[in-house]
Enzyme design. Structure first.
Site, PDB file in Angstrom:
ATOM      1  CB  SER A  34      14.031   3.980   6.276  1.00 48.57           C
ATOM      2  OG  SER A  34      13.424   3.747   5.021  1.00 48.57           O
ATOM      3  CB  SER A 124       1.533   2.370  -7.842  1.00 49.59           C
ATOM      4  OG  SER A 124       0.266   2.588  -7.290  1.00 49.59           O
ATOM      5  CE1 TYR A 148       3.939   5.203  -3.976  1.00 55.14           C
ATOM      6  CE2 TYR A 148       1.574   5.028  -4.423  1.00 55.14           C
ATOM      7  CZ  TYR A 148       2.830   4.453  -4.358  1.00 55.14           C
ATOM      8  OH  TYR A 148       2.983   3.130  -4.674  1.00 55.14           O
ATOM      9  CE  LYS A 152       6.077   3.726  -6.640  1.00 52.27           C
ATOM     10  NZ  LYS A 152       7.330   2.963  -6.515  1.00 52.27           N
ATOM     11  CG  PHE A 177      -4.579  -2.715 -10.030  1.00 51.82           C
ATOM     12  CD1 PHE A 177      -3.627  -2.730 -11.060  1.00 51.82           C
ATOM     13  CD2 PHE A 177      -5.686  -1.910 -10.204  1.00 51.82           C
ATOM     14  CE1 PHE A 177      -3.793  -1.970 -12.221  1.00 51.82           C
ATOM     15  CE2 PHE A 177      -5.866  -1.158 -11.365  1.00 51.82           C
ATOM     16  CZ  PHE A 177      -4.926  -1.189 -12.362  1.00 51.82           C
ATOM     17  CG  ASN A 178      -5.538  -2.055  -3.887  1.00 51.41           C
ATOM     18  OD1 ASN A 178      -5.701  -1.574  -5.007  1.00 51.41           O
ATOM     19  ND2 ASN A 178      -5.762  -1.361  -2.785  1.00 51.41           N
TER      20      ASN A 178
HETATM   21  N1  UDP Z   1     -10.030   1.545   3.900  1.00 49.97           N
HETATM   22  C1  UDP Z   1     -10.886   1.592   4.970  1.00 49.97           C
HETATM   23  N2  UDP Z   1     -10.370   1.605   6.236  1.00 49.97           N
HETATM   24  C2  UDP Z   1      -9.017   1.567   6.475  1.00 49.97           C
HETATM   25  C3  UDP Z   1      -8.143   1.517   5.373  1.00 49.97           C
HETATM   26  C4  UDP Z   1      -8.679   1.515   4.101  1.00 49.97           C
HETATM   27  O1  UDP Z   1     -12.111   1.632   4.799  1.00 49.97           O
HETATM   28  O2  UDP Z   1      -8.615   1.605   7.658  1.00 49.97           O
HETATM   29  C5  UDP Z   1     -10.569   1.519   2.532  1.00 49.97           C
HETATM   30  C6  UDP Z   1     -10.102   2.674   1.663  1.00 49.97           C
HETATM   31  O3  UDP Z   1     -10.987   3.770   1.797  1.00 49.97           O
HETATM   32  C7  UDP Z   1     -10.136   2.058   0.277  1.00 49.97           C
HETATM   33  C8  UDP Z   1      -9.859   0.571   0.502  1.00 49.97           C
HETATM   34  O4  UDP Z   1     -10.086   0.347   1.893  1.00 49.97           O
HETATM   35  O5  UDP Z   1     -11.425   2.155  -0.259  1.00 49.97           O
HETATM   36  C9  UDP Z   1      -8.428   0.186   0.176  1.00 49.97           C
HETATM   37  O6  UDP Z   1      -7.569   1.075   0.824  1.00 49.97           O
HETATM   38  P1  UDP Z   1      -6.004   0.882   0.840  1.00 49.97           P
HETATM   39  O7  UDP Z   1      -5.406   2.054   1.591  1.00 49.97           O
HETATM   40  O8  UDP Z   1      -5.663  -0.482   1.332  1.00 49.97           O
HETATM   41  O9  UDP Z   1      -5.599   0.931  -0.696  1.00 49.97           O
HETATM   42  P2  UDP Z   1      -5.736   2.122  -1.791  1.00 49.97           P
HETATM   43  O10 UDP Z   1      -6.518   3.219  -1.200  1.00 49.97           O
HETATM   44  O11 UDP Z   1      -4.335   2.490  -2.078  1.00 49.97           O
HETATM   45  O12 UDP Z   1      -6.415   1.495  -2.936  1.00 49.97           O
END
Ligand code: UDP
Length: 344
Positions: A34, A124, A148, A152, A177-178
């Site tokens: 999906s 996560s 979300y 988890k 983490f990321n």
């Molecule tokens: N971010 C951004 N522009 C985007 C996507 C994300 O500035 O188009 C920033 C977001 O605000 C965050 C960081 O990048 O501070 C990481 O975001 P992501 O969604 O990759 O991971 P998560 O928020 O889950 O840590």
């Protein structure tokens, strides 16, 4: 070992499959396709030089799950399948509880019936919510903000209860983490579904000319350059942790008395959005225009891991730096424009 991987054609699942195969185990994969494409199954096999058994199945199909687990003869489960976007989960919580919780209940019920006792779960850092103390340790409070993150935490709780109820069951939740980057072969990586929600996939699409400009969500945070800080970790490092986790659950070498444990997987180092952008510019040698827009609701200013427990319990340490992560992500994006187009 024969290892069942749910979500095997997804981003982390596909990288883990390669590492599990490289460690000499057999892979039985499940995915409902999906949010991934069947091509990835073949890319896994090409990268690892070995075949996998594959079943197309939605884990909410309890009979289908029962049928696979009754015949697959697996020793352990790596459970990756699920939806992973914070914003989407806020808009559609039923979908998240159904795809992340109902699906996990089906899987774990069938695992219990068939005596599959070793489980590694894809969790996560969102389970920590807005962390009050940094770095985040496994003892930091579990207080997820989004549906979300809550799904988890619910599945982690279920695993902990299951370990308590069943002496033989052992489960390890790995809190990513990321994750960014891609396999250095350029054959497997992240294929965003539609418009990317995450920073690096979006940046890569700007670098490749698919999108015009990156929107940076806020530069007025209380951080050195005003943009949010996250702990970016190479997906291959994350994948390798699963092989170590399989060994650890097999030997019951971690966790509480009941056999449940949770580990952070991060580098321990935070990078701002602008630092990531600079690393991506260096890795791609493309200008990557950006502009600053309003904050994204729900974003925490700073979050990064204390990964020392994973080092102590698994002997795991992230190996790759930010520029390498961005270069590998770019290598995959550049090599896979066609596969990317089929998912858009
Ligand atoms: N971010 C951004 N522009 C985007 C996507 C994300 O500035 O188009 C920033 C977001 O605000 C965050 C960081 O990048 O501070 C990481 O975001 P992501 O969604 O990759 O991971 P998560 O928020 O889950 O840590």
């Amino acid at each position: 070992m024969r290892v069942l991987l749910t979500g095997v054609t997804g981003y982390i699942g596909s990288h883990a499959a390669v590492e599990v195969l490289a460690a000499g185990h057999d892979v039985v994969g499940i995915d409902d396709l999906s949010a991934s494409i069947i091509d990835t199954r073949h890319a896994i096999e090409r990268t690892a030089g070995r075949k996998i058994e594959f079943h197309e199945l939605d884990l909410r199909d309890a009979k289908g799950v029962e049928c696979i687990l009754a015949h697959a003869d697996v020793d352990a489960i790596l459970h990756f399948a699920g939806r992973k976007f914070v914003g989407e989960s806020v808009a559609d919580p039923i979908r998240y509880y159904s795809r992340n919780v109902t699906a996990s209940v089906n899987l774990l019920a069938a695992a219990e019936r068939h005596g599959i006792n070793n489980i590694v779960f894809s969790s996560s850092c969102t389970v920590y919510g807005d962390a009050a103390e940094l770095p985040v340790t496994e003892h930091s409070p579990i207080s997820p903000v989004s549906p979300y993150g809550k799904t988890k935490a619910v599945v982690e709780g279920l695993l902990e209860d299951l370990c308590h109820a069943q002496e033989a069951t052992r489960a390890l939740a790995l809190r990513y983490f990321n994750p960014i980057g891609a396999h250095p072969s350029g054959l497997i990586g992240e294929i965003p579904w539609g418009t990317p929600n995450n920073l690096v996939p979006y940046v890569m699409q700007v670098a490749s000319g698919q999108r015009a400009v990156l929107s940076v969500f806020g530069d007025d945070y209380d951080t050195p350059d005003g943009t949010c800080i996250r702990d970016y970790v190479h997906v291959v490092d994350i994948a390798k942790a699963h092989v170590l986790a399989l060994d650890a659950v097999g030997r019951n070498q971690f966790g509480n008395r009941d056999g449940f444990g949770a580990l952070n997987l991060g580098t321990g180092q935070g990078h701002s959005v602008l630092e990531v952008l600079d690393a991506c510019r260096a890795a791609t040698r493309r200008p990557i225009p950006h502009h600053v827009v309003a904050r994204r609701p729900g974003d925490a200013a700073v979050i990064y891991a204390d990964p020392s427990r994973a080092a102590n319990e698994l002997g795991w340490r992230a190996q790759h730096d930010l520029v390498t992560m961005c270069a590998d992500h770019w290598n995959f994006t550049r090599n896979n424009a066609e596969r990317q187009a089929s998912a858009s």
